[in-house]
Design a protein around this motif. Structure first.
Motif, PDB file in Angstrom:
ATOM      1  N   UNK A 106       0.664  -1.107   0.063  1.00  0.00           N
ATOM      2  CA  UNK A 106       0.020  -0.108  -0.031  1.00  0.00           C
ATOM      3  C   UNK A 106       0.921   1.441   0.054  1.00  0.00           C
ATOM      4  N   UNK A 107       2.393   1.119  -0.130  1.00  0.00           N
ATOM      5  CA  UNK A 107       2.938   2.304  -0.117  1.00  0.00           C
ATOM      6  C   UNK A 107       2.897   2.916  -2.098  1.00  0.00           C
ATOM      7  N   UNK A 108       3.114   5.244  -1.653  1.00  0.00           N
ATOM      8  CA  UNK A 108       3.444   4.944  -3.453  1.00  0.00           C
ATOM      9  C   UNK A 108       4.867   5.400  -3.021  1.00  0.00           C
ATOM     10  N   UNK A 109       5.827   5.157  -3.721  1.00  0.00           N
ATOM     11  CA  UNK A 109       7.265   6.057  -3.480  1.00  0.00           C
ATOM     12  C   UNK A 109       6.977   7.187  -4.734  1.00  0.00           C
ATOM     13  N   UNK A 110       7.886   7.892  -3.853  1.00  0.00           N
ATOM     14  CA  UNK A 110       8.656   8.849  -5.083  1.00  0.00           C
ATOM     15  C   UNK A 110       9.775   8.789  -5.452  1.00  0.00           C
ATOM     16  N   UNK A 111      10.455   8.963  -6.315  1.00  0.00           N
ATOM     17  CA  UNK A 111      11.753   8.624  -6.982  1.00  0.00           C
ATOM     18  C   UNK A 111      12.139  10.423  -6.725  1.00  0.00           C
ATOM     19  N   UNK A 112      13.019  10.160  -6.072  1.00  0.00           N
ATOM     20  CA  UNK A 112      13.919  11.251  -5.154  1.00  0.00           C
ATOM     21  C   UNK A 112      14.591  11.771  -5.851  1.00  0.00           C
ATOM     22  N   UNK A 113      14.889  11.557  -7.374  1.00  0.00           N
ATOM     23  CA  UNK A 113      15.900  12.173  -8.351  1.00  0.00           C
ATOM     24  C   UNK A 113      14.983  13.040  -9.494  1.00  0.00           C
ATOM     25  N   UNK A 114      13.745  13.128  -9.706  1.00  0.00           N
ATOM     26  CA  UNK A 114      12.268  13.324  -9.850  1.00  0.00           C
ATOM     27  C   UNK A 114      12.165  14.939  -9.075  1.00  0.00           C
ATOM     28  N   UNK A 115      11.553  15.467 -10.078  1.00  0.00           N
ATOM     29  CA  UNK A 115      10.756  16.523  -9.435  1.00  0.00           C
ATOM     30  C   UNK A 115       9.708  16.408  -8.221  1.00  0.00           C
ATOM     31  N   UNK A 116      10.285  17.285  -6.608  1.00  0.00           N
ATOM     32  CA  UNK A 116       8.844  17.390  -6.247  1.00  0.00           C
ATOM     33  C   UNK A 116       7.499  17.598  -6.745  1.00  0.00           C
ATOM     34  N   UNK A 117       6.468  16.826  -5.961  1.00  0.00           N
ATOM     35  CA  UNK A 117       5.470  16.641  -6.861  1.00  0.00           C
ATOM     36  C   UNK A 117       4.741  18.921  -7.024  1.00  0.00           C
ATOM     37  N   UNK A 118       4.759  19.603  -7.462  1.00  0.00           N
ATOM     38  CA  UNK A 118       4.108  20.651  -7.732  1.00  0.00           C
ATOM     39  C   UNK A 118       5.379  21.428  -8.459  1.00  0.00           C
ATOM     40  N   UNK A 119       6.384  20.797  -8.700  1.00  0.00           N
ATOM     41  CA  UNK A 119       7.578  21.665  -9.446  1.00  0.00           C
ATOM     42  C   UNK A 119       7.938  21.265 -10.525  1.00  0.00           C
ATOM     43  N   UNK A 120       8.110  22.297 -11.100  1.00  0.00           N
ATOM     44  CA  UNK A 120       8.903  22.123 -12.900  1.00  0.00           C
ATOM     45  C   UNK A 120       8.948  20.558 -12.722  1.00  0.00           C
ATOM     46  N   UNK A 121       8.929  19.754 -13.868  1.00  0.00           N
ATOM     47  CA  UNK A 121       9.138  19.098 -14.067  1.00  0.00           C
ATOM     48  C   UNK A 121       8.293  17.838 -13.857  1.00  0.00           C
ATOM     49  N   UNK A 122       8.827  16.671 -14.245  1.00  0.00           N
ATOM     50  CA  UNK A 122       8.434  15.348 -14.414  1.00  0.00           C
ATOM     51  C   UNK A 122       8.630  14.486 -12.352  1.00  0.00           C
ATOM     52  N   UNK A 123       7.353  14.793 -12.144  1.00  0.00           N
ATOM     53  CA  UNK A 123       7.588  13.976 -10.772  1.00  0.00           C
ATOM     54  C   UNK A 123       7.009  12.391 -10.886  1.00  0.00           C
TER      55      UNK A 123
END
Length: 222
Positions: A106-123
Motif C-alpha cells: 500500500x506504499x507509494x514511492x516518490x523517486x528522489x531524483x525526480x521533481x517534487x510534486x508541484x515543482x517544474x519537471x516530471x514527478x
C-alpha cells in the motif's frame, strides 16, 4: 535510466486456514465459531470504509501559487479509481540503475531524483499493482482515463492537483525512459506500476503501466 523492474509480486499461493485444517471439529472450536458469529452479527452495521481520501471539498480550498516549493509528500488520492494512499516513501536506484520499489503493497514511492510534486519537471511516483497476495496502492491504475484528477498531499499543508493526459502500457524491454524521466517545461506527474501478463517463470509482469499528467492547480485547506 532503466525501466522499473517488477517486484516479486503475483497471486498468493497459500491456501486458506480452513483448507489446512484436518481432523474432527471439537466442541471448543464450535464455541469459538459461535462467538465469532455473534461478534460479526453485532458489528454487522459497521462497514469497512477502507482508506479515506484527504481531498478537501472545492468550497473549502484556498488556491496557492504554482509551481510549489519543495516539500515531502504525505499521500496520494485518485478519486476516480478509489485510491487514497496515506503511506509514502522515497525511492532511489538499484545497483543495476533501475528504479527501486516500495517494500509494502500500500506504499507509494516518490523517486528522489525526480521533481517534487508541484515543482517544474516530471514527478515520478511508483507503487505495486499487488504484492504477496495483497492489492497494491496502484492496483487500479490502468483504469484511469484522461481528464481525471490525481492529488498529491504534502507536508507543508498544500496539495498539488494534476490532470491525467494519457494512460499507456509498455513492454518492459521497450520502456520510454526519456518520455517518463526527461525534463519538462511545466510541472508534470508520472504514476508507474506493473501490468500485462504475470510470467510465472520469471516471477515478473511483462509490462509497465504509466499515467502521464500535468499540474492544473494547488490548494491548502481554508
Amino acid at each position: 535510466m532503466a525501466a522499473p523492474e517488477a517486484p516479486p509480486e503475483g497471486p498468493s499461493r497459500g491456501g486458506g486456514l480452513l483448507d489446512k485444517l484436518t481432523g474432527r471439529v471439537t466442541a471448543l472450536v464450535l464455541v469459538v465459531l459461535a462467538v465469532g458469529v455473534l461478534v460479526a452479527f453485532l458489528n454487522s452495521g459497521e462497514e469497512d470504509e477502507g482508506p479515506r481520501s484527504r481531498s478537501v471539498p472545492v468550497a473549502e480550498r484556498v488556491s496557492v501559487p504554482t509551481p510549489l516549493a519543495p516539500a515531502q509528500i504525505t499521500g496520494v488520492d485518485a478519486p476516480s479509481i478509489g485510491m487514497a494512499a496515506a503511506d509514502t516513501t522515497t525511492l532511489g536506484l538499484r545497483d543495476d540503475n533501475s528504479l527501486d520499489v516500495p517494500r509494502s503493497a500500500t506504499t507509494v514511492g516518490w523517486y528522489e531524483r525526480s521533481a517534487v510534486p508541484g515543482q517544474r519537471g516530471p514527478s515520478v511516483l511508483a507503487a505495486h499493482v499487488n504484492f504477496r497476495g495483497e492489492a497494491g496502492a496502484f492496483s487500479r491504475l490502468g483504469e484511469m482515463r484522461p481528464g481525471e484528477a490525481v492529488e498529491v498531499h504534502r507536508d507543508d499543508d498544500t496539495t498539488a492537483v494534476f490532470t491525467v493526459d494519457r494512460v499507456e502500457r509498455y513492454a518492459k524491454d521497450a520502456f520510454p525512459t526519456d518520455a517518463v524521466y526527461g525534463p519538462t517545461d511545466d510541472a508534470q506527474i508520472r504514476l508507474i506500476t506493473c501490468g500485462g501478463v504475470f510470467d510465472e517463470r520469471t516471477r515478473s509482469y511483462e509490462d509497465n503501466i504509466v499515467v502521464f499528467g500535468h499540474l492544473t492547480g494547488a490548494y491548502r485547506p481554508a
